[in-house]
Design a protein around this motif. Sequence first.
Motif, PDB file in Angstrom:
ATOM      1  N   MET A 173      95.812 -46.945  24.637  1.00 35.20           N
ATOM      2  CA  MET A 173      94.367 -46.458  24.624  1.00 35.20           C
ATOM      3  C   MET A 173      93.669 -46.801  26.095  1.00 35.20           C
ATOM      4  O   MET A 173      93.957 -47.717  26.607  1.00 35.20           O
ATOM      5  N   SER A 174      92.680 -45.744  26.124  1.00 35.34           N
ATOM      6  CA  SER A 174      92.141 -45.675  27.573  1.00 35.34           C
ATOM      7  C   SER A 174      91.476 -46.903  27.589  1.00 35.34           C
ATOM      8  O   SER A 174      90.831 -47.404  26.632  1.00 35.34           O
ATOM      9  N   ALA A 175      91.095 -47.339  28.894  1.00 35.82           N
ATOM     10  CA  ALA A 175      90.183 -48.412  28.956  1.00 35.82           C
ATOM     11  C   ALA A 175      89.214 -48.150  30.256  1.00 35.82           C
ATOM     12  O   ALA A 175      89.499 -47.492  31.013  1.00 35.82           O
ATOM     13  N   TYR A 176      88.305 -48.932  30.313  1.00 40.26           N
ATOM     14  CA  TYR A 176      87.195 -48.559  31.293  1.00 40.26           C
ATOM     15  C   TYR A 176      86.720 -49.768  31.867  1.00 40.26           C
ATOM     16  O   TYR A 176      86.437 -50.783  31.134  1.00 40.26           O
ATOM     17  N   LEU A 177      86.564 -49.814  33.430  1.00 38.65           N
ATOM     18  CA  LEU A 177      86.061 -50.989  33.996  1.00 38.65           C
ATOM     19  C   LEU A 177      84.714 -50.517  34.473  1.00 38.65           C
ATOM     20  O   LEU A 177      84.518 -49.657  35.164  1.00 38.65           O
ATOM     21  N   VAL A 178      83.562 -51.179  33.898  1.00 41.90           N
ATOM     22  CA  VAL A 178      82.339 -50.755  34.167  1.00 41.90           C
ATOM     23  C   VAL A 178      81.774 -51.764  35.084  1.00 41.90           C
ATOM     24  O   VAL A 178      81.693 -53.286  35.103  1.00 41.90           O
ATOM     25  N   ILE A 179      81.227 -51.366  36.081  1.00 45.46           N
ATOM     26  CA  ILE A 179      80.718 -52.116  37.268  1.00 45.46           C
ATOM     27  C   ILE A 179      79.316 -51.900  37.787  1.00 45.46           C
ATOM     28  O   ILE A 179      78.814 -50.936  37.890  1.00 45.46           O
ATOM     29  N   ASP A 180      78.514 -53.041  37.704  1.00 45.09           N
ATOM     30  CA  ASP A 180      77.278 -53.263  38.064  1.00 45.09           C
ATOM     31  C   ASP A 180      77.008 -53.915  39.556  1.00 45.09           C
ATOM     32  O   ASP A 180      77.325 -55.042  39.232  1.00 45.09           O
ATOM     33  N   ILE A 181      76.812 -53.109  40.552  1.00 43.11           N
ATOM     34  CA  ILE A 181      77.070 -53.707  41.936  1.00 43.11           C
ATOM     35  C   ILE A 181      75.986 -53.470  42.879  1.00 43.11           C
ATOM     36  O   ILE A 181      75.176 -52.449  42.809  1.00 43.11           O
ATOM     37  N   ASP A 182      75.326 -54.624  43.505  1.00 41.17           N
ATOM     38  CA  ASP A 182      74.279 -54.516  44.529  1.00 41.17           C
ATOM     39  C   ASP A 182      74.950 -54.786  45.974  1.00 41.17           C
ATOM     40  O   ASP A 182      75.323 -55.829  45.905  1.00 41.17           O
ATOM     41  N   ILE A 183      75.077 -53.930  46.778  1.00 42.81           N
ATOM     42  CA  ILE A 183      75.699 -54.126  47.887  1.00 42.81           C
ATOM     43  C   ILE A 183      74.728 -54.605  48.858  1.00 42.81           C
ATOM     44  O   ILE A 183      73.509 -53.902  49.248  1.00 42.81           O
ATOM     45  N   THR A 184      74.929 -55.765  49.229  1.00 40.95           N
ATOM     46  CA  THR A 184      73.935 -56.790  50.140  1.00 40.95           C
ATOM     47  C   THR A 184      74.150 -56.274  51.697  1.00 40.95           C
ATOM     48  O   THR A 184      73.232 -56.579  52.444  1.00 40.95           O
ATOM     49  N   ASN A 185      75.307 -55.909  52.013  1.00 42.42           N
ATOM     50  CA  ASN A 185      75.660 -55.515  53.361  1.00 42.42           C
ATOM     51  C   ASN A 185      76.436 -54.477  53.528  1.00 42.42           C
ATOM     52  O   ASN A 185      77.920 -54.340  53.487  1.00 42.42           O
ATOM     53  N   PRO A 186      75.940 -53.228  53.808  1.00 45.26           N
ATOM     54  CA  PRO A 186      76.522 -51.705  53.554  1.00 45.26           C
ATOM     55  C   PRO A 186      77.404 -51.965  54.705  1.00 45.26           C
ATOM     56  O   PRO A 186      78.720 -50.977  54.462  1.00 45.26           O
ATOM     57  N   ASP A 187      77.318 -52.358  55.969  1.00 42.85           N
ATOM     58  CA  ASP A 187      78.149 -52.158  57.028  1.00 42.85           C
ATOM     59  C   ASP A 187      79.567 -52.712  56.753  1.00 42.85           C
ATOM     60  O   ASP A 187      80.517 -52.189  56.897  1.00 42.85           O
ATOM     61  N   ASN A 188      79.437 -53.915  56.463  1.00 39.26           N
ATOM     62  CA  ASN A 188      80.758 -54.841  55.977  1.00 39.26           C
ATOM     63  C   ASN A 188      81.248 -54.427  54.950  1.00 39.26           C
ATOM     64  O   ASN A 188      82.702 -54.672  54.707  1.00 39.26           O
ATOM     65  N   PHE A 189      80.545 -53.816  53.972  1.00 39.91           N
ATOM     66  CA  PHE A 189      81.304 -53.034  52.874  1.00 39.91           C
ATOM     67  C   PHE A 189      81.894 -51.650  52.890  1.00 39.91           C
ATOM     68  O   PHE A 189      82.849 -51.138  52.011  1.00 39.91           O
ATOM     69  N   LYS A 190      81.814 -51.145  54.143  1.00 38.89           N
ATOM     70  CA  LYS A 190      82.300 -49.644  54.260  1.00 38.89           C
ATOM     71  C   LYS A 190      84.066 -49.917  53.961  1.00 38.89           C
ATOM     72  O   LYS A 190      84.620 -48.934  53.584  1.00 38.89           O
ATOM     73  N   GLU A 191      84.692 -50.853  54.541  1.00 41.15           N
ATOM     74  CA  GLU A 191      85.941 -50.981  54.497  1.00 41.15           C
ATOM     75  C   GLU A 191      86.615 -50.875  53.036  1.00 41.15           C
ATOM     76  O   GLU A 191      87.485 -50.215  52.848  1.00 41.15           O
ATOM     77  N   TYR A 192      85.855 -51.741  52.087  1.00 43.57           N
ATOM     78  CA  TYR A 192      86.160 -51.426  50.875  1.00 43.57           C
ATOM     79  C   TYR A 192      85.880 -50.194  50.196  1.00 43.57           C
ATOM     80  O   TYR A 192      86.749 -49.785  49.420  1.00 43.57           O
ATOM     81  N   GLU A 193      84.771 -49.446  50.573  1.00 37.36           N
ATOM     82  CA  GLU A 193      84.670 -48.192  49.997  1.00 37.36           C
ATOM     83  C   GLU A 193      85.781 -47.167  50.350  1.00 37.36           C
ATOM     84  O   GLU A 193      86.392 -46.512  49.534  1.00 37.36           O
ATOM     85  N   ASP A 194      86.204 -47.382  51.510  1.00 40.85           N
ATOM     86  CA  ASP A 194      87.108 -46.534  52.215  1.00 40.85           C
ATOM     87  C   ASP A 194      88.634 -46.830  51.647  1.00 40.85           C
ATOM     88  O   ASP A 194      89.268 -45.707  51.460  1.00 40.85           O
TER      89      ASP A 194
ATOM     90  N   LYS B 107      93.783 -51.842  29.128  1.00 42.12           N
ATOM     91  CA  LYS B 107      93.105 -52.728  29.748  1.00 42.12           C
ATOM     92  C   LYS B 107      94.212 -53.628  30.620  1.00 42.12           C
ATOM     93  O   LYS B 107      93.743 -54.336  31.501  1.00 42.12           O
ATOM     94  N   GLN B 108      95.607 -53.511  30.069  1.00 38.79           N
ATOM     95  CA  GLN B 108      96.446 -53.950  30.853  1.00 38.79           C
ATOM     96  C   GLN B 108      96.616 -53.740  32.418  1.00 38.79           C
ATOM     97  O   GLN B 108      96.792 -54.299  33.380  1.00 38.79           O
ATOM     98  N   ASN B 109      96.155 -52.234  32.624  1.00 40.22           N
ATOM     99  CA  ASN B 109      96.244 -51.509  33.763  1.00 40.22           C
ATOM    100  C   ASN B 109      95.214 -52.081  34.834  1.00 40.22           C
ATOM    101  O   ASN B 109      95.231 -52.514  35.845  1.00 40.22           O
ATOM    102  N   ILE B 110      93.975 -52.443  33.917  1.00 41.02           N
ATOM    103  CA  ILE B 110      92.807 -53.183  34.683  1.00 41.02           C
ATOM    104  C   ILE B 110      93.036 -54.245  35.194  1.00 41.02           C
ATOM    105  O   ILE B 110      92.599 -54.873  36.403  1.00 41.02           O
ATOM    106  N   GLU B 111      93.810 -55.239  34.186  1.00 36.54           N
ATOM    107  CA  GLU B 111      94.079 -56.566  34.536  1.00 36.54           C
ATOM    108  C   GLU B 111      95.072 -56.569  35.735  1.00 36.54           C
ATOM    109  O   GLU B 111      94.861 -57.466  36.467  1.00 36.54           O
ATOM    110  N   ALA B 112      96.201 -55.763  35.690  1.00 38.55           N
ATOM    111  CA  ALA B 112      96.934 -55.455  36.625  1.00 38.55           C
ATOM    112  C   ALA B 112      96.366 -55.463  38.151  1.00 38.55           C
ATOM    113  O   ALA B 112      96.871 -55.895  39.049  1.00 38.55           O
ATOM    114  N   PHE B 113      95.283 -54.232  38.040  1.00 43.80           N
ATOM    115  CA  PHE B 113      95.014 -54.127  39.345  1.00 43.80           C
ATOM    116  C   PHE B 113      93.787 -55.140  39.746  1.00 43.80           C
ATOM    117  O   PHE B 113      94.025 -55.506  40.797  1.00 43.80           O
TER     118      PHE B 113
END
Length: 95
Positions: free
Chosen positions: A1-22, A62-68
């Motif tokens: 069964m498909s599962a969804y990771l739902v994220i509500d995020i506030d980026i406080t330091n966009p310059d340092n977050f760029k590597e994550y986004e990339d 959900k197992q895939n989400i937890e593994a990730f």
Amino acid sequence: MSAYLVIDIDITNPDNFKEYEDRIFSIVNHFGGYPIVQDDNTTVMEGDWKPKRLVILKFPSKQNIEAFFNSEMYEPLKKIRRANTVGKAIAAEGL
């Protein structure tokens, strides 16, 4: 069964977050996931929830989400995310 990771995020330091986004989506893809929503301008329909950025990732289970989320691959990016954002995340099964 498909599962969804739902994220509500506030980026406080966009310059340092760029590597994550990339780098994040290649790791998400490795665990069978892919983005279906990324919105910095959601519309509140009811209540007072106003995410700064809403992200929804679809995974095979959900197992895939937890593994990730608990993987060694994600650990370095998790540190970047935690240092440069404030957020909440839940995993939910689809119908």
